[in-house]
Scaffold this motif. Structure first.
Motif, PDB file in Angstrom:
ATOM      1  N   GLN A 184       0.839  -1.186   0.000  1.00 44.19           N
ATOM      2  CA  GLN A 184       0.000   0.000   0.000  1.00 44.19           C
ATOM      3  C   GLN A 184       0.879   1.242   0.000  1.00 44.19           C
ATOM      4  O   GLN A 184       1.919   1.280   0.641  1.00 44.19           O
ATOM      5  CB  GLN A 184      -0.905  -0.001   1.236  1.00 44.19           C
ATOM      6  N   ALA A 185       0.477   2.230  -0.777  1.00 44.41           N
ATOM      7  CA  ALA A 185       1.293   3.436  -0.920  1.00 44.41           C
ATOM      8  C   ALA A 185       1.541   4.063   0.440  1.00 44.41           C
ATOM      9  O   ALA A 185       0.609   4.325   1.188  1.00 44.41           O
ATOM     10  CB  ALA A 185       0.603   4.427  -1.843  1.00 44.41           C
ATOM     11  N   GLU A 186       2.806   4.284   0.766  1.00 44.08           N
ATOM     12  CA  GLU A 186       3.199   4.946   1.995  1.00 44.08           C
ATOM     13  C   GLU A 186       4.420   5.806   1.711  1.00 44.08           C
ATOM     14  O   GLU A 186       5.080   5.661   0.684  1.00 44.08           O
ATOM     15  CB  GLU A 186       3.504   3.929   3.089  1.00 44.08           C
ATOM     16  N   TYR A 187       4.709   6.697   2.640  1.00 40.73           N
ATOM     17  CA  TYR A 187       5.813   7.629   2.442  1.00 40.73           C
ATOM     18  C   TYR A 187       6.975   7.247   3.344  1.00 40.73           C
ATOM     19  O   TYR A 187       6.797   6.946   4.527  1.00 40.73           O
ATOM     20  CB  TYR A 187       5.357   9.058   2.733  1.00 40.73           C
ATOM     21  N   LEU A 188       8.194   7.238   2.740  1.00 42.27           N
ATOM     22  CA  LEU A 188       9.425   6.934   3.457  1.00 42.27           C
ATOM     23  C   LEU A 188      10.416   8.070   3.249  1.00 42.27           C
ATOM     24  O   LEU A 188      10.170   9.004   2.474  1.00 42.27           O
ATOM     25  CB  LEU A 188      10.019   5.607   2.957  1.00 42.27           C
TER      26      LEU A 188
ATOM     27  N   ARG B  66      11.686  13.050   1.022  1.00 42.14           N
ATOM     28  CA  ARG B  66      10.480  12.277   1.315  1.00 42.14           C
ATOM     29  C   ARG B  66       9.950  11.710   0.004  1.00 42.14           C
ATOM     30  O   ARG B  66       9.685  12.443  -0.941  1.00 42.14           O
ATOM     31  CB  ARG B  66       9.420  13.164   1.968  1.00 42.14           C
TER      32      ARG B  66
ATOM     33  N   GLN C 114       7.484   8.446  -1.999  1.00 40.67           N
ATOM     34  CA  GLN C 114       6.329   7.559  -1.856  1.00 40.67           C
ATOM     35  C   GLN C 114       6.711   6.159  -2.310  1.00 40.67           C
ATOM     36  O   GLN C 114       7.196   5.969  -3.426  1.00 40.67           O
ATOM     37  CB  GLN C 114       5.151   8.073  -2.682  1.00 40.67           C
TER      38      GLN C 114
ATOM     39  N   SER D 203      13.324  -1.196  -4.020  1.00 40.45           N
ATOM     40  CA  SER D 203      12.011  -0.579  -3.809  1.00 40.45           C
ATOM     41  C   SER D 203      11.733   0.398  -4.938  1.00 40.45           C
ATOM     42  O   SER D 203      12.625   1.158  -5.353  1.00 40.45           O
ATOM     43  CB  SER D 203      11.968   0.183  -2.473  1.00 40.45           C
TER      44      SER D 203
ATOM     45  N   ALA E  15      11.479   4.651   7.634  1.00 38.57           N
ATOM     46  CA  ALA E  15      10.186   5.257   7.985  1.00 38.57           C
ATOM     47  C   ALA E  15      10.349   6.482   8.872  1.00 38.57           C
ATOM     48  O   ALA E  15       9.422   7.278   9.015  1.00 38.57           O
ATOM     49  CB  ALA E  15       9.303   4.223   8.688  1.00 38.57           C
TER      50      ALA E  15
END
Length: 236
Positions: free
Chosen positions: A38-42, A71, A73, A82, A101
């Protein structure tokens, strides 16, 4: 399953195996494709600039260079690589170990400083509000004291008016009683006046009768005297 196969017609048997084959192939493809998250921000960990490549390996061309602390996605992961999307919508692959994270320290410090400034401003605003509330409370206390004084004055005025009203009521009752007595005295006076008038009328009648009686008596005496004088020569 065996009973179902026995009931099947020979014409439908190839179609059945074709469907089973498609199910097996679909399951195999689903298990073999890279896992999509699921799209998340790192955040890119503090290190040298990281090359964003068009594929999973150093042999692929560089799409962009990512500055540490950026930052990004996360789109999907495949092994040690990734796939990400940058803030300017560039997509590519980079080593997974360079992502975290947790935001970089400078961002944390900046966030803490911003939070500190926000809290300081909030404290200043709260102090101002507290001063305003204190002033308003003092004003309300003064207004309350003034209201209490006015209430006491009004209460005294009310008690005085109540006493005056009671006096007026007593005076009204006394006036009513006096008016009743006055009416009774007037009635008695009228009766006495009528009696006096009656007595005066009776007195006039009596005086008239007395005068008439005296006049009649005088007339009779005069008549008798006159007759006596006329009879004397005859007797001589």
């Amino acid at each position: 399953m065996a009973i179902s196969l026995m009931k099947m017609n020979l014409k439908t048997l190839p179609g059945y195996f074709m469907g089973l084959y498609l199910v097996i192939v679909s399951s195999f493809i689903f298990l073999c494709i890279p896992s999509t998250v699921q799209a998340e921000y790192l955040y890119v960990i503090p290190t040298a600039e990281i090359a964003l490549r068009s594929g999973k390996g150093t042999e692929y061309r560089v799409v962009a260079v990512i500055v540490n602390g950026s930052r990004v996605q996360l789109l999907k992961e495949d092994g040690d690589w990734s796939m990400i999307r940058t803030s300017d919508n560039k997509e590519g692959w980079m080593p997974k170990r360079y992502l975290s994270a947790s935001p970089p320290l400078k961002d944390v410090v900046a966030s803490l400083q911003s939070e500190r400034d926000r809290l300081k401003k909030q404290i200043t605003d709260l102090r101002k509000q507290l001063n305003d509330v204190s002033e308003a409370r003092n004003q309300h206390e003064q207004d309350l004291k003034a209201c209490i004084l006015d209430r006491d004055k009004f209460r005294k005025s009310y008690d005085s008016l109540k006493e005056d009203a009671a006096n007026v009521l007593n005076f009204k009752n006394a006036l009513s009683e006096t008016a009743g007595e006055l009416r009774e005295l007037k009635h008695k006076y009228n009766i006495a006046e009528q009696e006096n008038e009656h007595l005066r009328n009776n007195s006039r009648i009596k005086w008239f009768l007395a005068g008439g009686g005296l006049l009649l008596a005088g007339w009779i005496i005069g008549l008798i005297t006159t007759r006596g004088r006329k009879r004397r020569p005859t007797l001589l």
